[in-house]
Motif scaffolding. Structure first.
Motif, PDB file in Angstrom:
ATOM      1  N   ARG A  92     -52.423 -33.758 108.540  1.00  0.00           N
ATOM      2  CA  ARG A  92     -53.168 -34.386 109.298  1.00  0.00           C
ATOM      3  C   ARG A  92     -54.412 -33.419 108.570  1.00  0.00           C
ATOM      4  NH1 ARG A  92     -48.088 -36.514 113.717  1.00  0.00           N
ATOM      5  NH2 ARG A  92     -47.154 -37.132 112.553  1.00  0.00           N
ATOM      6  N   ASP A 109     -46.356 -33.170 105.962  1.00  0.00           N
ATOM      7  CA  ASP A 109     -47.599 -34.114 105.882  1.00  0.00           C
ATOM      8  C   ASP A 109     -48.983 -33.809 106.818  1.00  0.00           C
ATOM      9  OD1 ASP A 109     -47.191 -37.285 105.939  1.00  0.00           O
ATOM     10  OD2 ASP A 109     -47.107 -37.447 107.582  1.00  0.00           O
ATOM     11  N   SER A 115     -51.214 -28.753 111.966  1.00  0.00           N
ATOM     12  CA  SER A 115     -51.596 -29.866 111.649  1.00  0.00           C
ATOM     13  C   SER A 115     -50.619 -30.735 110.773  1.00  0.00           C
ATOM     14  CB  SER A 115     -52.676 -29.932 110.480  1.00  0.00           C
ATOM     15  OG  SER A 115     -53.148 -29.041 109.711  1.00  0.00           O
TER      16      SER A 115
END
Length: 213
Positions: A94, A92, A76
């Motif tokens: 996610r 990021d 992620s």
């Protein structure tokens, strides 16, 4: 030379052949060996996953030492950018909706250790520590490639965000909510690493891609 029997080692709970025979010690060892283990006992405070990867250890270490590699093999973490502070990266995560994760990689080429120091939301206190070691598989398994061992320790902040003021408004989850799934999640990511690295190696490609160089 043989070390003397030191009185300071005669401590309750310390078992050495000087104070307990093999015959006496065997039942203790057998009692610690179970057919079924409670989940909390195995995955309570530490998570360790390991995998053989058919790639030369120095090449795999070089790849893992680059923080941006996390953007390829983790589930992620995406869109890495270097911060103003040298060596600190933000990306990021996610899995946490609109979550920024900060990462600093500390690596030792001599020991082939790669430690990712991370934190959600802020980059001042990197308390999420992911400890990795790349071992020459020829030494430990008598076959080519690498053995990767990855350990994560359950920092108290997994149980509650110590920096709530830095969290994005309305985020429904905290990273510690996923602790019970860390073993399976890390194993999946380690297998991602294996698949990517072995594919490149088998096809004559550098493990660390050109764009990282």
């Amino acid at each position: 030379m043989t070390a003397p029997a030191l009185p300071e080692l005669e401590i309750p709970g310390v078992y050495r052949i000087e104070n307990i025979s093999v015959k006496e010690g065997m039942p203790l060892v057998l009692d610690m060996t179970r057919a079924v283990y409670p989940h909390a006992e195995v995955y309570g405070d530490y998570i360790t996953v390991q995998e053989h990867i058919d790639v030369p250890p120095d090449e795999l270490f070089e790849y893992l030492s680059d923080t941006r590699s996390l953007g390829e093999w983790t589930y992620s973490m995406r869109d890495f950018a270097e911060c103003d502070e040298e060596g600190l990266w933000v990306s990021d995560d996610r899995i946490g909706d609109h979550t920024k994760i900060y990462t600093r990689t500390i690596a030792s080429a001599d020991a082939r250790t790669v430690d990712y120091h991370c934190a959600w939301d802020q980059g001042k206190h990197l308390w999420m520590i992911y400890l990795m070691r790349v071992i020459d598989a020829q030494v430990v398994l008598n076959k080519p490639g690498s053995v990767v061992i990855w350990t994560n320790c359950r920092h108290p902040y997994y149980d509650g965000n110590a920096y709530p003021e830095t969290a994005p408004e309305g985020r429904p989850v905290w990273v510690g909510d996923f602790w019970e799934l860390f073993y399976a999640g890390h194993l999946m990511e380690l297998r991602n690493l294996k698949a990517i690295a072995e594919y490149r190696h088998a096809n004559g490609q550098p493990i660390k891609p050109e764009w990282m160089k």
